[in-house]
Design a protein around this motif. Sequence first.
Motif, short mmCIF file in Angstrom:
data_model
loop_
_atom_site.label_atom_id
_atom_site.label_comp_id
_atom_site.label_asym_id
_atom_site.label_seq_id
_atom_site.Cartn_x
_atom_site.Cartn_y
_atom_site.Cartn_z
N GLY A 74 -6.30 -8.38 -1.09
CA GLY A 74 -5.10 -8.73 -0.35
C GLY A 74 -5.39 -9.52 0.91
O GLY A 74 -5.06 -10.70 1.02
N ASP A 75 -6.05 -8.89 1.88
CA ASP A 75 -6.21 -9.50 3.21
C ASP A 75 -7.66 -9.67 3.63
O ASP A 75 -7.93 -9.83 4.82
CB ASP A 75 -5.49 -8.64 4.26
N SER A 176 -2.45 -3.78 2.02
CA SER A 176 -2.76 -5.15 2.44
C SER A 176 -1.55 -6.06 2.28
O SER A 176 -1.06 -6.65 3.25
CB SER A 176 -3.96 -5.69 1.66
N ASP A 177 -1.03 -6.17 1.07
CA ASP A 177 0.04 -7.13 0.79
C ASP A 177 1.33 -6.48 0.31
O ASP A 177 2.13 -7.13 -0.35
CB ASP A 177 -0.43 -8.13 -0.27
N PHE A 203 5.26 -5.72 -3.51
CA PHE A 203 3.91 -6.29 -3.39
C PHE A 203 4.05 -7.78 -3.58
O PHE A 203 4.66 -8.24 -4.55
CB PHE A 203 2.96 -5.70 -4.43
N THR A 204 3.50 -8.55 -2.64
CA THR A 204 3.62 -10.01 -2.69
C THR A 204 2.26 -10.65 -2.60
O THR A 204 1.49 -10.37 -1.66
CB THR A 204 4.52 -10.52 -1.54
N ASN A 205 1.94 -11.51 -3.56
CA ASN A 205 0.66 -12.22 -3.55
C ASN A 205 0.82 -13.51 -4.33
O ASN A 205 1.52 -13.54 -5.35
CB ASN A 205 -0.45 -11.36 -4.15
N ALA A 234 4.63 -17.55 -4.69
CA ALA A 234 4.16 -16.17 -4.58
C ALA A 234 4.90 -15.27 -5.55
O ALA A 234 6.06 -15.50 -5.89
CB ALA A 234 4.35 -15.67 -3.16
N ASP A 236 6.59 -11.68 -6.24
CA ASP A 236 7.17 -10.47 -5.67
C ASP A 236 7.26 -9.43 -6.78
O ASP A 236 8.01 -9.61 -7.73
CB ASP A 236 8.57 -10.74 -5.12
#
Length: 256
Positions: A74-75, A176-177, A203-205, A234, A236
């Motif tokens: 994630g981050d 994280s996300d 959750f977003t990535n 992205a 969702d």
Amino acid sequence: MRQRALTLLRSGAKNAAVARTLNIPVGTISSWKHEDRAKRGECPGRCNRPLCPRCDGRRLDEAAYAYLLGLYLGDGYISHPRQHRVPSLRITLDDAWPGVQKEAITAVRTVFPDNTASWARKAGCRDVKVYSKHLRCLFPQHGPGKKHERPIVLEQWQQEIVDAHPWSFIRGLIHSDGSRIVNWTEKTIGGRMKRYEYPRYFFTNTSDDIARLYTDTLDRVGVAWRSRRRATGAHDVSVARKASVVLMDAHVGPKH
């Protein structure tokens, strides 16, 4: 000049004092001291036990690793070797969630017990970071460019850990996300307006592969989800069904 500096350092002089005496930047003195101690086998953290679960067979706390893997996807990012002698892992975490920051540094220290984990402060957030020559052993997904611009595929040993500790992996991704929010609506019942609240997880990535790793793991633990793609590209991923939210609350819960 270097030998003069090392002689002073070996006699017990501090880095700053040697730098002033020889008119050399303290960073150079520190580098010379580290290289000298490394050659003599005196670097902090060096010991007889294995340092890397992949290279030396050191025991790996798999639950902590699954959580840390989620945070990294994630981050997190690993520095390019041209920037540092030893690669560093950094995970950027918002100051709004001190509990997440605490869990993150605990996981880093558990996965890398022979290395020193530390914080780097930024505006509104902090980086938990650790230096290790074995970062690529544990995070083979590292590569040039952004994660969503390259394939992200778990190796077999990583997938086995995620399969054994799916909730730790999901928790890391959410921390994280992801987020837990409470939606609400109003309905008129018996002539009276009533307010109903219902929680859901997001959750977003941007990475197709990371989003798929998340949803595949949700499937594995029996959590229903829905996904939509934003105009930005992205993903969702939403968990809104009551039974699935109850499961997520039991194993993940709100950020703190």
